[in-house]
Design an enzyme around this catalytic site. Structure first.
Site, PDB file in Angstrom:
ATOM      1  N   HIS A  48      -0.050  -7.115  -2.738  1.00  0.00           N
ATOM      2  CA  HIS A  48      -0.388  -6.093  -1.756  1.00  0.00           C
ATOM      3  C   HIS A  48       0.828  -5.253  -1.371  1.00  0.00           C
ATOM      4  O   HIS A  48       0.717  -4.048  -1.159  1.00  0.00           O
ATOM      5  CB  HIS A  48      -0.975  -6.768  -0.512  1.00  0.00           C
ATOM      6  CG  HIS A  48      -1.528  -5.817   0.500  1.00  0.00           C
ATOM      7  ND1 HIS A  48      -2.713  -5.143   0.318  1.00  0.00           N
ATOM      8  CD2 HIS A  48      -1.060  -5.423   1.704  1.00  0.00           C
ATOM      9  CE1 HIS A  48      -2.954  -4.382   1.361  1.00  0.00           C
ATOM     10  NE2 HIS A  48      -1.974  -4.522   2.219  1.00  0.00           N
ATOM     11  N   HIS A  94      -8.804  -1.595   3.055  1.00  0.00           N
ATOM     12  CA  HIS A  94      -8.824  -2.769   3.934  1.00  0.00           C
ATOM     13  C   HIS A  94     -10.025  -3.618   3.530  1.00  0.00           C
ATOM     14  O   HIS A  94     -10.865  -3.978   4.351  1.00  0.00           O
ATOM     15  CB  HIS A  94      -8.889  -2.360   5.403  1.00  0.00           C
ATOM     16  CG  HIS A  94      -7.846  -3.031   6.230  1.00  0.00           C
ATOM     17  ND1 HIS A  94      -8.087  -3.578   7.469  1.00  0.00           N
ATOM     18  CD2 HIS A  94      -6.530  -3.275   5.989  1.00  0.00           C
ATOM     19  CE1 HIS A  94      -6.979  -4.100   7.962  1.00  0.00           C
ATOM     20  NE2 HIS A  94      -6.026  -3.929   7.075  1.00  0.00           N
TER      21      HIS A  94
END
Length: 775
Positions: A48, A94
């Site tokens: 990430h 998200h």
């Protein structure tokens, strides 16, 4: 986590570091890391944060143009839009948090992307979102009541979270897209886009400088929410994933609004040197990245960090992803100017450290060093993998399946109505009406149109924006599907010239060679289209590991395009204005032969919804002709010749015309002649519902048709008058024979009410008794 925990192989595995990565940590530090340092390496080297699987491919994307002020590498990309103004914009995902806790996951996704914008000194003026969910209609989930209820719950939670945060913060939501496919049932996608305006000479960067300058923490207090959120977003979901709710942050949009105003005002003092959002990896990321960008070190004392919970360890403080926090560097001696601004807005502001000249991130707790790591070890020296690629073909027939019969007598009116009510085509009003789109009074085109449009105050200019992508097409052909995502002509249909793009690349597990092949192909397709259409990528996001129990999503690149309108008063909407207007089809591409059409038709919404099957490939795309078509519609709009312009995409020509009819409930009569279309051998379904590339439906007063034809000829585009707007009925006639006919009010009702009906129809009514007994 205790501060004195022993670093064992099990602890290393729990931090998602491979044995090879841990050995690299040992070699770089020359010693065993503390538990705090291990946590820091874990989040900064996560997929990430480090992009360790994607960086080698992302380098191929074009990122420069004469308008690009800031490309990838900062919180947001920035382009010059003239008159001393610049535009900051970005899209981020998200996804994982929104699966675990839909409301807060989506809400904090909006909050994070807004901070990325105002960190650059820009005031956010618009947001959009690109959403993917599992099926919400009972007949599409094989009578699985549990999956259906979960999909409903995720959709409702995500939409509520987006609406709550954006509405409370006070930024208009100009729309976006929402699509439904079975592969997203366990892996919803929530991609949030934001755009802001900033004066060209007032841009800020996330870079620390000036030895001895104070490091100041501002915003909300630090809590235990969100710890290891970045690590969670870098792994597949399992049966225990719902236990990770503590990894999902909790947002406060009202506090973020105060933070925006305070940061903008503090920047105006001239005392701020650099500023960075505490996003993924929290204080860890902001500290080491600010130092790395400025080639300096940062030393912080955790006792000085405002905390809302007692007994927090250094590990917890450094890895917390509590929302609404920023880290800034101020000029030494001017701290009080910054503190005064934040006191005025009722926010915490505390000096927590200083800039050093040794290039290290040094963390102290009670005066004792608990972490001392070179910044480059966490950023530039993060692992970089050139993962193996293996070609993969979608497990579908490439030719039309034998059971499918096209061209036989069928009730096309009924099928058309069914198509209009399908989840991917029907009105998303149930979603968009929950969003505030009028706040700030900057929007001139709001949800429902081809693109959102805002005014640039104090100028004649406007900006158009749209987010779009087709995961099913990328699943069938990743490179071609990605080209289509960039080439979507929604922004051009408003009259704006596309000038830059941002992307959010959503994929499965990168450790699987076929996933990395899909990713590489998407990058190649995106690169080719961006170069041809002159839309550089200014930044974005990669989201891997969108898999649950080994089942992944379609490769889903979402592209946000921003376009510039030199004269806002020449903006064109998608809706027909009144009866009696001419309808013209602009076509950049040539019609394919029947074999091509048959293969490409299998990727369409009609094939999926009416025949219940997918086959073939996405439609062919000639980028040179696509560019000519976009130039043509921009020229037509700029000369004020068009009343409306609407992209032909999902559902084909018939759906495009109907969507333009719906806002004012006007009808239309479309009169197609195969000989004029060059499509003598094509079946009716292909003509009406095929999703060929590079087509736009335009309406205008009849007197403007000759001039539109002249401009089309100039750009090498076909301009075919195909009908007229009218009152009451929607009709399509082909070679003199009526093939579709229905009251426009009935078609609109089917299109407008479908989503709400699917969400509010009692699920059990559609289930067989045996399933109800089992559930």
């Amino acid at each position: 986590m205790p501060t004195d925990i022993a670093i064992t192989p099990e602890v290393v595995r729990e931090h998602n570091l491979t044995p090879e990565e841990y050995q690299k940590v040992l070699d770089r530090l020359g010693r065993t890391p503390t538990i705090t340092e291990l946590g820091i390496f874990s989040v900064m080297w996560s997929e990430h944060c480090s992009y360790k699987s994607s960086r080698v491919h992302l380098k191929r994307l074009p990122t420069r143009s004469r308008r690009v002020v800031q490309g990838p590498g900062e919180n947001a990309g920035i382009i010059d839009i003239g008159d001393g103004w610049a535009c900051a914009f970005k899209i981020e995902s998200h996804n994982h948090p929104s699966f675990i806790e839909p409301f807060q996951g989506a809400a904090t996704g909006v909050g994070g992307i807004l901070r990325d914008i105002f960190t650059m000194g820009a005031r956010p003026v618009a947001v959009m979102d690109s959403l993917r969910f599992g099926p919400i209609c009972a007949d599409r989930v094989e009578n699985d009541v549990k999956t259906l209820h979960r999909n409903h719950s995720i959709l409702e939670g995500v939409v509520s979270g987006i609406a709550s945060y954006g509405n409370c913060f006070g930024v208009p939501n100009l729309g976006g897209e929402a699509k439904f496919e079975p592969c997203y049932s366990q892996n919803p996608l929530v991609n949030a886009f934001a755009l802001g305006l900033v004066r060209r000479d007032k841009i800020f960067y996330a870079k620390a400088s000036g030895e001895g300058n104070p490091v100041i923490y501002v915003g909300a207090k630090t809590g235990r929410d969100g710890i290891h959120g970045a690590t969670m977003a870098s792994e597949e979901f399992s049966e225990t994933s719902e236990q990770k709710r503590p990894n999902v942050q909790v947002g406060d949009p009202f506090l973020e609004k105060l933070l925006l105003e305070a940061c903008v005002e503090a920047m105006e003092t001239g005392a701020v040197v650099g500023i960075q959002d505490m996003g993924a990896a929290g204080l860890t990321c902001s500290t080491c990245e600010m130092g790395a960008r400025g080639h300096v070190g940062l030393e912080i004392e955790l006792d000085l960090v405002p905390q809302r919970e007692t007994g927090m360890t250094p590990y917890e403080i450094m890895l917390s992803e509590s929302q609404e926090r920023m880290l800034l560097v101020a000029e030494r001696g001017r701290e009080e100017e910054v503190f005064a601004v934040f006191r005025k807005w009722g926010l915490d502001a505390s000096t927590v450290g200083r800039v050093t000249n040794d290039g290290h991130m040094r963390v102290l707790h009670h005066g004792k060093v608990v972490a001392d790591i070179p910044n480059e070890a966490l950023t530039d020296e993060a692992p970089l993998y050139k993962r193996p690629l293996q070609r993969w073909d979608a497990p579908v027939a490439r030719e039309i399946p034998e059971r499918i019969r096209i061209g036989v007598e069928a009730d096309l009116t009924s099928n058309f109505e069914r198509l209009l009510a399908s989840p991917n085509i029907c009105s998303k009003r149930w979603i968009t009406e929950q969003y505030e789109s009028y706040v700030q009074l900057v929007g001139t085109q709001r949800p429902g149109g081809d693109a959102g449009v805002i005014r640039v105050k104090g100028t004649e200019r406007g900006l158009a924006m749209k987010v779009d992508g087709n995961g099913r097409w990328c699943w069938l052909d990743p490179k071609l599907g990605a080209m289509h995502a960039v080439a979507e002509r929604n922004v051009a249909c408003t009259g704006a010239r596309p000038i830059a793009a941002t992307n959010c690349l959503n994929f499965g597990n990168p450790e699987k060679p076929h996933i990395m092949w899909q990713f590489s192909q998407v990058i190649d397709g995106m690169t080719k289209a961006c170069e041809e259409l002159e839309t550089p990528i200014t930044g974005g996001n990669v989201s891997f590991y969108n898999e649950t129990l080994g089942e992944g999503i379609y490769p889903t690149p979402v592209v946000g395009i921003v376009g510039l309108l030199e004269h806002l008063d020449r903006t064109v909407s998608y809706e027909f204005r009144e009866a009696g207007r001419a309808i013209v089809l602009l076509r950049g591409s040539d019609p394919g032969d029947s074999v091509d059409a048959e293969v490409e038709f299998g990727s369409s919404e009609y094939a999926k919804e009416v025949f219940g099957e997918v086959w073939g490939f996405p439609p062919a795309l000639e980028l040179e002709k696509e560019k000519a078509l976009q130039d043509c519609i921009i020229d037509i709009s700029g000369q004020g010749l068009a009343d409306s312009a609407h992209d032909c995409s999902e559902g084909g020509l018939a759906v495009a015309v109907a969507e333009s009819c719906f806002p004012r409930e006007l009808g239309a009569r479309i009169d197609l002649k195969r000989s004029e279309l060059g499509s003598e051998d094509l079946h009716l379904e292909y003509l009406l519902f095929g999703e060929d590339a590079s087509r736009i439906v335009v309406s205008c007063i009849r007197e403007n048709v000759p001039r539109i034809k002249e401009l089309a000829l100039k750009w090498g585009v076909a301009a075919l008058p195909i009908g007229v707007t009218q009152s009451g009925n929607f009709e399509i006639v082909v070679d003199g024979r009526a093939v579709v006919s229905a009251p426009i009010a009935r078609l609109k009702a089917a299109w407008e009410q479908a989503l709400q009906r699917a969400l509010h129809t009692e699920t059990e009514e559609h289930l067989v008794p045996e399933v109800l007994q089992k559930s």
